[in-house]
Design a protein around this motif. Sequence first.
Motif, PDB file in Angstrom:
ATOM      1  N   ILE A 144      -1.948 -61.513 -52.203  1.00  0.00           N
ATOM      2  CA  ILE A 144      -2.579 -62.827 -52.268  1.00  0.00           C
ATOM      3  C   ILE A 144      -4.042 -62.643 -52.657  1.00  0.00           C
ATOM      4  O   ILE A 144      -4.642 -61.602 -52.403  1.00  0.00           O
ATOM      5  N   THR A 145      -4.605 -63.678 -53.271  1.00  0.00           N
ATOM      6  CA  THR A 145      -6.008 -63.655 -53.684  1.00  0.00           C
ATOM      7  C   THR A 145      -6.666 -64.966 -53.281  1.00  0.00           C
ATOM      8  O   THR A 145      -6.002 -66.002 -53.150  1.00  0.00           O
ATOM      9  N   TRP A 146      -7.977 -64.896 -53.068  1.00  0.00           N
ATOM     10  CA  TRP A 146      -8.758 -66.117 -52.899  1.00  0.00           C
ATOM     11  C   TRP A 146      -9.493 -66.382 -54.198  1.00  0.00           C
ATOM     12  O   TRP A 146     -10.232 -65.536 -54.685  1.00  0.00           O
ATOM     13  N   LEU A 147      -9.270 -67.555 -54.794  1.00  0.00           N
ATOM     14  CA  LEU A 147      -9.867 -67.911 -56.072  1.00  0.00           C
ATOM     15  C   LEU A 147     -11.242 -68.535 -55.864  1.00  0.00           C
ATOM     16  O   LEU A 147     -11.393 -69.502 -55.111  1.00  0.00           O
ATOM     17  N   ALA A 148     -12.236 -67.989 -56.540  1.00  0.00           N
ATOM     18  CA  ALA A 148     -13.623 -68.411 -56.338  1.00  0.00           C
ATOM     19  C   ALA A 148     -13.871 -69.846 -56.786  1.00  0.00           C
ATOM     20  O   ALA A 148     -14.554 -70.613 -56.095  1.00  0.00           O
ATOM     21  N   ASN A 149     -13.353 -70.227 -57.936  1.00  0.00           N
ATOM     22  CA  ASN A 149     -13.612 -71.561 -58.476  1.00  0.00           C
ATOM     23  C   ASN A 149     -12.658 -72.612 -57.908  1.00  0.00           C
ATOM     24  O   ASN A 149     -13.078 -73.707 -57.536  1.00  0.00           O
ATOM     25  N   GLU A 150     -11.390 -72.271 -57.833  1.00  0.00           N
ATOM     26  CA  GLU A 150     -10.399 -73.220 -57.315  1.00  0.00           C
ATOM     27  C   GLU A 150     -10.463 -73.349 -55.798  1.00  0.00           C
ATOM     28  O   GLU A 150      -9.941 -74.310 -55.225  1.00  0.00           O
ATOM     29  N   GLU A 151     -11.073 -72.358 -55.138  1.00  0.00           N
ATOM     30  CA  GLU A 151     -11.244 -72.362 -53.682  1.00  0.00           C
ATOM     31  C   GLU A 151      -9.914 -72.524 -52.963  1.00  0.00           C
ATOM     32  O   GLU A 151      -9.723 -73.400 -52.110  1.00  0.00           O
ATOM     33  N   THR A 152      -8.984 -71.644 -53.296  1.00  0.00           N
ATOM     34  CA  THR A 152      -7.663 -71.700 -52.688  1.00  0.00           C
ATOM     35  C   THR A 152      -6.993 -70.330 -52.793  1.00  0.00           C
ATOM     36  O   THR A 152      -7.509 -69.415 -53.439  1.00  0.00           O
ATOM     37  N   ILE A 153      -5.831 -70.213 -52.168  1.00  0.00           N
ATOM     38  CA  ILE A 153      -5.056 -68.967 -52.171  1.00  0.00           C
ATOM     39  C   ILE A 153      -4.021 -69.005 -53.279  1.00  0.00           C
ATOM     40  O   ILE A 153      -3.323 -70.004 -53.453  1.00  0.00           O
ATOM     41  N   ARG A 154      -3.929 -67.917 -54.030  1.00  0.00           N
ATOM     42  CA  ARG A 154      -2.890 -67.769 -55.047  1.00  0.00           C
ATOM     43  C   ARG A 154      -2.073 -66.520 -54.744  1.00  0.00           C
ATOM     44  O   ARG A 154      -2.635 -65.457 -54.454  1.00  0.00           O
ATOM     45  N   VAL A 155      -0.772 -66.649 -54.828  1.00  0.00           N
ATOM     46  CA  VAL A 155       0.143 -65.542 -54.536  1.00  0.00           C
ATOM     47  C   VAL A 155       0.642 -64.933 -55.842  1.00  0.00           C
ATOM     48  O   VAL A 155       1.016 -65.648 -56.770  1.00  0.00           O
ATOM     49  N   PHE A 156       0.654 -63.594 -55.898  1.00  0.00           N
ATOM     50  CA  PHE A 156       1.182 -62.870 -57.056  1.00  0.00           C
ATOM     51  C   PHE A 156       2.344 -61.976 -56.611  1.00  0.00           C
ATOM     52  O   PHE A 156       2.227 -61.234 -55.629  1.00  0.00           O
ATOM     53  N   LYS A 157       3.442 -62.047 -57.333  1.00  0.00           N
ATOM     54  CA  LYS A 157       4.555 -61.141 -57.091  1.00  0.00           C
ATOM     55  C   LYS A 157       4.424 -59.916 -57.992  1.00  0.00           C
ATOM     56  O   LYS A 157       4.032 -60.037 -59.154  1.00  0.00           O
ATOM     57  N   MET A 158       4.778 -58.752 -57.463  1.00  0.00           N
ATOM     58  CA  MET A 158       4.732 -57.500 -58.221  1.00  0.00           C
ATOM     59  C   MET A 158       6.164 -57.082 -58.545  1.00  0.00           C
ATOM     60  O   MET A 158       6.945 -56.790 -57.635  1.00  0.00           O
ATOM     61  N   ILE A 159       6.493 -57.078 -59.824  1.00  0.00           N
ATOM     62  CA  ILE A 159       7.851 -56.720 -60.250  1.00  0.00           C
ATOM     63  C   ILE A 159       7.794 -55.355 -60.920  1.00  0.00           C
ATOM     64  O   ILE A 159       7.126 -55.173 -61.945  1.00  0.00           O
ATOM     65  N   LYS A 160       8.495 -54.380 -60.331  1.00  0.00           N
ATOM     66  CA  LYS A 160       8.443 -53.010 -60.818  1.00  0.00           C
ATOM     67  C   LYS A 160       9.340 -52.833 -62.038  1.00  0.00           C
ATOM     68  O   LYS A 160      10.494 -53.267 -62.055  1.00  0.00           O
ATOM     69  N   LYS A 161       8.795 -52.184 -63.057  1.00  0.00           N
ATOM     70  CA  LYS A 161       9.547 -51.924 -64.287  1.00  0.00           C
ATOM     71  C   LYS A 161      10.148 -50.523 -64.236  1.00  0.00           C
ATOM     72  O   LYS A 161       9.851 -49.733 -63.339  1.00  0.00           O
ATOM     73  N   ASP A 162      10.974 -50.213 -65.222  1.00  0.00           N
ATOM     74  CA  ASP A 162      11.673 -48.922 -65.237  1.00  0.00           C
ATOM     75  C   ASP A 162      10.715 -47.740 -65.327  1.00  0.00           C
ATOM     76  O   ASP A 162      11.005 -46.646 -64.816  1.00  0.00           O
TER      77      ASP A 162
END
Length: 440
Positions: free
Chosen positions: A148-166
């Motif tokens: 998760i990240t805190w966005l400086a301009n949007e002032e909110t939490i954004r979630v990122f999924k990590m998808i592993k490649k081959d």
Amino acid sequence: MEPFAVVALSLFLGALILLIAAVVSGSRKSLPPEGGSGEEDSKVSNGVSEKNVASKKQKLLRSRKEKLQQHVFTHPLLATSLKGHSANISCLDFSSNGKYLASCADDRTVRIWSTKDFLERDHRCMRANIELDHATHVCFSPDSRAFITWLANEETIRVFKMIKKDDGSFTFTAAPEDFPKRHKAPIVNIRIAETGKFIMSASNDTTILIWDLKGEVLATINTNQMNNAFATVSPCGRFVASCGFTPDVKVWEVCFTKSGEFREVARAFDLKGHSAGIYSFAFSNDSRRMATISKDGTWKLWDTDVQYKQQQDPYLLLTMKCDISDSCRIALSPDARVVAISNGFNITMHNAKTGRQEEEFLNVHGEEIADLAFDINSRFLVSCGDRAIRVFHNVVGYHAVIEEMEGRLKKATTDAMRERLQQQIDDAKSALDAVCTKKQ
């Protein structure tokens, strides 16, 4: 005199005056001024002008190069410097499985580093872009498959999924929707509980929010500390704690039912003993120890393995004086053997049992240190402040292990215990020897 003669005389005199004026003007142009010829003076004058312009250009280019150059830092215990960000780094976080280090910066990226490359010449780095914004805080999920990240301009939490490649690399996908905006003041930290049951976000007023993983607010905590300087979730995932203007650390337990439903946030215990506001604090990996650093010029180590539901207070184990500034941070190694303190641009490392300072790193970054953390195995200490991440060998931890295990070995009563302790001593000495060999 005849009119014709007068006109002729006037024309003659006029022509004569013009001729004299032309001769005088020409002679003035041909005469060099004092100190040299006109041609040479022109060249000198042009040369000075050109030199001034060239000098200004050189100064401008030099200032641009200085801005682009990385801050130079060397030390025998510096394992490596991770370079890849093009702007100042604000936050670091190790994944629970110990494989990755996440960093976020003003360059609109989050970078994921492989910890097994720390001692290699090349350092692999995967980049997640933050579209039209930048992250000031980053935190891995407990399964190390998202962050998760805190966005400086949007002032909110954004979630990122990590998808592993081959090939072992990752692709990063942002969740369709960000968390709703609920904070009214700048954020001091965000964390995910190791249990995976909740997310914490704290702002620098007196507000801490407890969220579920879908972005719904479960509870709001008013810390009543005039302001929050720092807040975090304990590594065990049970507690949320904060510090600020008041001279104590307040700790709450986030309670869930046996079926996993949120129940309440209950006050657990306080750390009381400082005489001024607290800048920062840290937990050990088992949450049985905490370290605090205060405006009163001291840091303290606490035993928090107490029966707080029976009103038992934490025990103060150690109080040590230290240099402090507004940008102080404290980190406690996961095994609770080492305390690291950043003060402006500098870092000190202390034996947590004795409190003695054993290492000091000066001018580590070109900017004040923004974050400080140990890896989950207590092998490395990392810091950030400018565009580089410094990775230090935790030799203070190796010394502490050897000292502690040798003390236990003398009291060992069985062969199995002695063998186990001797193996731990040998492993710590081998790791220490490896570091010392690379230093030479």
